[in-house]
Design an enzyme around this catalytic site. Structure first.
Site, PDB file in Angstrom:
ATOM      1  N   LYS A  73       0.890   8.035  -3.276  1.00 30.01           N
ATOM      2  CA  LYS A  73       1.771   8.604  -2.246  1.00 30.01           C
ATOM      3  C   LYS A  73       2.992   9.288  -2.845  1.00 30.01           C
ATOM      4  O   LYS A  73       3.341  10.389  -2.455  1.00 30.01           O
ATOM      5  CB  LYS A  73       2.283   7.510  -1.295  1.00 30.01           C
TER       6      LYS A  73
ATOM      7  N   ARG B 286       5.766   1.309   8.248  1.00 28.72           N
ATOM      8  CA  ARG B 286       4.868   0.338   7.617  1.00 28.72           C
ATOM      9  C   ARG B 286       4.406  -0.720   8.610  1.00 28.72           C
ATOM     10  O   ARG B 286       3.613  -1.587   8.256  1.00 28.72           O
ATOM     11  CB  ARG B 286       5.628  -0.371   6.500  1.00 28.72           C
TER      12      ARG B 286
ATOM     13  N   ARG C 120       1.166   0.466 -13.972  1.00 25.62           N
ATOM     14  CA  ARG C 120       2.262   1.402 -13.678  1.00 25.62           C
ATOM     15  C   ARG C 120       3.556   1.017 -14.396  1.00 25.62           C
ATOM     16  O   ARG C 120       3.930  -0.152 -14.457  1.00 25.62           O
ATOM     17  CB  ARG C 120       2.501   1.408 -12.163  1.00 25.62           C
TER      18      ARG C 120
ATOM     19  N   ARG D 236       8.114  -2.201 -12.812  1.00 33.87           N
ATOM     20  CA  ARG D 236       8.928  -2.582 -11.652  1.00 33.87           C
ATOM     21  C   ARG D 236       8.875  -4.090 -11.481  1.00 33.87           C
ATOM     22  O   ARG D 236       7.826  -4.698 -11.674  1.00 33.87           O
ATOM     23  CB  ARG D 236       8.355  -1.917 -10.393  1.00 33.87           C
TER      24      ARG D 236
ATOM     25  N   ARG E 173       1.539  -7.769  -1.692  1.00 31.89           N
ATOM     26  CA  ARG E 173       1.835  -6.511  -0.997  1.00 31.89           C
ATOM     27  C   ARG E 173       0.573  -5.873  -0.431  1.00 31.89           C
ATOM     28  O   ARG E 173       0.601  -5.277   0.643  1.00 31.89           O
ATOM     29  CB  ARG E 173       2.573  -5.546  -1.935  1.00 31.89           C
TER      30      ARG E 173
END
Ligand code: AMP
Length: 228
Positions: free
Chosen positions: A17, A93, A132, A164, A175
């Site tokens: 995204k 969301r 990531r 992160r 998540r």
């Protein structure tokens, strides 16, 4: 100049995204509004609000709807969005947030053009997020498979590139569960309002961008999209 657009991009974490929103923002000359980036900025600034947001983010939990809706409403009230539109990334969301966005859009007589659902299977995004790495200064994404050129120093701004804090395996699983429970119902919600376009998110990022632009143009400028 190309006409603007009012867009929402849905998709699991790691579906691409962020990358695609940057490209859509550039193509349609519209602001890219990422609630995750806005919250990370608040955390970095060290405000009381930032500290509260950090607690939710580190736990992989969603912030309460009223707080996040307030932040987005303030951002959507700015001139650039009323003039050109926007691409929303990470919002809405929940169905509650979608209802609030529908109200804001109705109040300002600026309805959404299209909601793009970027489809990438759960096992693929899980792999992507685990690998990531992100620049703590400018947010550029890297992966352990394609790191920055020098020692985890961002190629773009020289910032430090790290994992992160909410990209641990446990937090990622949590998540993805939350996405299934809270965000996936939005797909049917938008479909029933004839606003949804499902886009295959697999393949080269340039190809995915072309699919997204075609879907937006089909809604906003059907003649142009069909001539491509
Ligand atoms: P993201 O970068 O979009 O994955 O967002 C990072 C974190 O920010 C999420 O895991 C949530 O804790 C919080 N967050 C971002 N957007 C929202 C939203 N629309 N509603 C609630 N929490 C959000």
């Amino acid at each position: 100049m190309i006409p603007g657009a009012r867009l929402v991009l849905l998709g699991r974490q790691g579906a691409g995204k962020g990358t695609q929103c940057v490209r859509l923002a550039r193509h349609y000359v519209i602001p890219h509004i990422s609630t995750g980036d806005m919250l990370r900025m608040a955390v970095k600034e060290g405000t009381d609000f930032g500290q509260k947001a950090k607690d939710y983010m580190d736990a992989g939990e969603l912030l309460p709807d009223d707080i996040i809706v307030g932040i987005v409403a303030e951002r959507l009230a700015r001139d650039d969005t009323s003039r050109r539109g926007y691409v929303l990334d990470g919002f809405p969301r929940t169905v509650g947030q979608a209802e609030a966005l529908a109200e804001l859009s109705a109040d300002s007589l600026q309805p959404l053009d299209v909601v793009l659902d970027l489809e990438v299977p759960e096992d693929v995004v899980f792999q992507r997020i685990s690998k990531r790495r992100v620049c703590t200064d400018c947010g550029t994404n890297y992966s352990v498979d394609s790191p920055p050129r020098y020692d985890w120093t961002c190629d773009t701004c020289g910032g430090q590139v790290t994992q992160r804090e909410d990209d641990t395996e446990e937090a990622i699983r949590h998540r993805l569960d939350l996405y299934r429970e809270q965000t996936e119902p939005l797909i049917a919600w938008y479909q029933s309002r004839d606003l949804l376009a499902a886009i295959d998110g697999l393949g080269h990022p340039d190809e995915v961008t072309r699919r997204l632009i075609r879907a937006v143009d089909l809604r906003t400028r059907p003649g142009r999209a069909l001539n491509r």
